[in-house]
Design an enzyme around this catalytic site. Structure first.
Site, mmCIF file in Angstrom:
data_model
loop_
_atom_site.group_PDB
_atom_site.id
_atom_site.type_symbol
_atom_site.label_atom_id
_atom_site.label_comp_id
_atom_site.label_asym_id
_atom_site.label_seq_id
_atom_site.Cartn_x
_atom_site.Cartn_y
_atom_site.Cartn_z
ATOM 1 N N LYS A 198 0.850 -1.204 0.000
ATOM 2 C CA LYS A 198 0.000 0.000 0.000
ATOM 3 C C LYS A 198 0.874 1.239 0.000
ATOM 4 C CE LYS A 198 -0.077 2.173 3.490
ATOM 5 N NZ LYS A 198 -0.024 2.866 4.803
ATOM 6 N N GLY B 132 1.991 -3.783 4.821
ATOM 7 C CA GLY B 132 2.497 -5.000 5.462
ATOM 8 C C GLY B 132 1.408 -5.801 6.149
ATOM 9 N N ASP C 199 -5.915 0.904 8.383
ATOM 10 C CA ASP C 199 -5.592 0.738 6.959
ATOM 11 C C ASP C 199 -6.205 -0.522 6.354
ATOM 12 O OD1 ASP C 199 -4.049 3.001 6.919
ATOM 13 O OD2 ASP C 199 -2.119 1.945 6.840
HETATM 14 O O1 C5P Z 1 -5.126 1.139 13.408
HETATM 15 P P1 C5P Z 1 -3.689 0.745 13.547
HETATM 16 O O2 C5P Z 1 -3.480 -0.302 14.598
HETATM 17 O O3 C5P Z 1 -3.032 0.374 12.256
HETATM 18 O O4 C5P Z 1 -2.939 2.065 14.035
HETATM 19 C C1 C5P Z 1 -1.704 2.013 14.716
HETATM 20 C C2 C5P Z 1 -1.513 3.300 15.493
HETATM 21 O O5 C5P Z 1 -1.348 4.393 14.601
HETATM 22 C C3 C5P Z 1 -2.707 3.677 16.352
HETATM 23 O O6 C5P Z 1 -2.627 3.061 17.617
HETATM 24 C C4 C5P Z 1 -2.543 5.178 16.472
HETATM 25 O O7 C5P Z 1 -1.580 5.496 17.444
HETATM 26 C C5 C5P Z 1 -1.951 5.552 15.125
HETATM 27 N N1 C5P Z 1 -2.974 6.053 14.176
HETATM 28 C C6 C5P Z 1 -3.526 7.307 14.391
HETATM 29 N N2 C5P Z 1 -4.471 7.787 13.520
HETATM 30 C C7 C5P Z 1 -4.832 7.071 12.441
HETATM 31 C C8 C5P Z 1 -4.265 5.809 12.183
HETATM 32 C C9 C5P Z 1 -3.331 5.319 13.077
HETATM 33 O O8 C5P Z 1 -3.199 7.981 15.363
HETATM 34 N N3 C5P Z 1 -5.758 7.581 11.601
#
Ligand code: C5P
Length: 280
Positions: free
Chosen positions: A9, A107, A142
């Site tokens: 991605k 990933g 994502d």
């Molecule tokens: O959703 P995911 O586990 O992939 O996101 C990892 C971390 O990235 C989240 O815990 C958050 O700290 C940060 N994040 C964020 N805002 C987003 C996407 C991710 O703050 N829109």
């Protein structure tokens, strides 16, 4: 045996607009996908089993003795799918890990999304079934974009998706300096300044006029990003050079494969991981 690609991605642009009370950030991003990435192979089995192979397998599994169903976004995706659709079968899943981990190109999210698509095909769940999107959103911000796997504008956490026409076949080079970067740590270092929305022109113009608002924060954690961006920005024929996601992988878009190959040669000579691919 079901074989399902888990394409890398890219965030052609990633605008961070504001912090949310739930710890996430409100985004505006252009998601695009590459023709190459990881691979999921899946088949019904008597007991659940998950195995990882490929160039970045060790980076994912570490040196711990392999557990048959170790906690991972792939096994979490499978568990969520079997619970949601009341599937009374176990699965054997093999992941070929070609993409560097914690590197801003999907990933784990792409692997989880490919697992959901593979399970949906095996158990005859339509790919547009709303339950799949709900599971995806629960696995990570994502994962819905990766489940769709097509060029989209992402808003909200990145999971409110608007389809847009992509740039299929456009040559792209991915370069990673070999420094894993934690997404949460990069978002935590964002300076809190809203630099405005993504524009409204055609996709390439919007991408070129856009930004990655996490670039400065990521460079603080992984200074090698600067050298990668310097190389890509000055590569002959590069239309756009930028970091993807929370880094440290950077990409450059090209009109011509020969220019992409020349830039790849220069990046590989620095000992960096390179992937010569094209947009899907
Ligand atoms: O959703 P995911 O586990 O992939 O996101 C990892 C971390 O990235 C989240 O815990 C958050 O700290 C940060 N994040 C964020 N805002 C987003 C996407 C991710 O703050 N829109």
């Amino acid at each position: 045996m079901i074989t399902e690609p888990a394409p890398a991605k890219l965030n052609l642009a990633l605008h961070v607009r504001r912090r949310r009370p739930d710890g996430y950030h409100e985004l505006e991003t252009i998601f695009a996908f590459c023709r190459d990435g990881d691979l999921i192979e899946l088949e019904p089995a008597t007991d659940n089993a998950f195995a990882v192979a490929g160039p970045f397998a060790a980076a994912l599994t570490g040196s711990a003795p392999a557990e048959p169903w170790a906690d991972n976004l792939v096994t979490r995706a499978a568990d969520a799918f079997t619970a949601e659709y009341r599937v009374d079968r176990a699965h054997r899943i093999a992941l070929t890990k070609n993409l560097p981990i914690a590197s801003g190109i999907g990933g784990g999210s792409a692997d989880a999304a490919a697992t959901l698509r593979a399970l949906a095909r095996l158990h005859r769940v339509p790919l547009d079934d709303p339950g799949l999107m709900t599971i995806a959103a629960g696995l990570g911000a994502d994962v819905p974009a990766c489940l769709r796997g097509a060029t989209t504008i992402g808003r909200g956490r990145g999971d409110a998706l608007e389809p847009v026409a992509g740039l299929p076949g456009m040559p792209v080079l991915l370069v990673n300096p070999g420094v894993p970067v934690s997404t949460g740590a990069v978002f935590a270092r964002w300076d809190g300044v809203d630099r405005g929305p993504i524009g409204k022109d055609d996709l390439l113009t919007r991408a070129c006029a856009g930004r990655n608002d996490l670039q400065a924060a990521a460079r603080g954690l992984a200074p090698a990003i600067d050298a990668v961006l310097d190389l890509l920005t000055s590569a002959p024929g590069a239309l756009l050079a930028r970091m993807s996601g929370s880094g440290a992988t950077c990409f450059a878009l090209f009109d011509r494969e020969t220019d992409r190959a020349a830039a790849a040669g220069a990046a590989c000579a620095r000992g960096w991981w390179c992937l010569e691919t094209a947009l899907a």
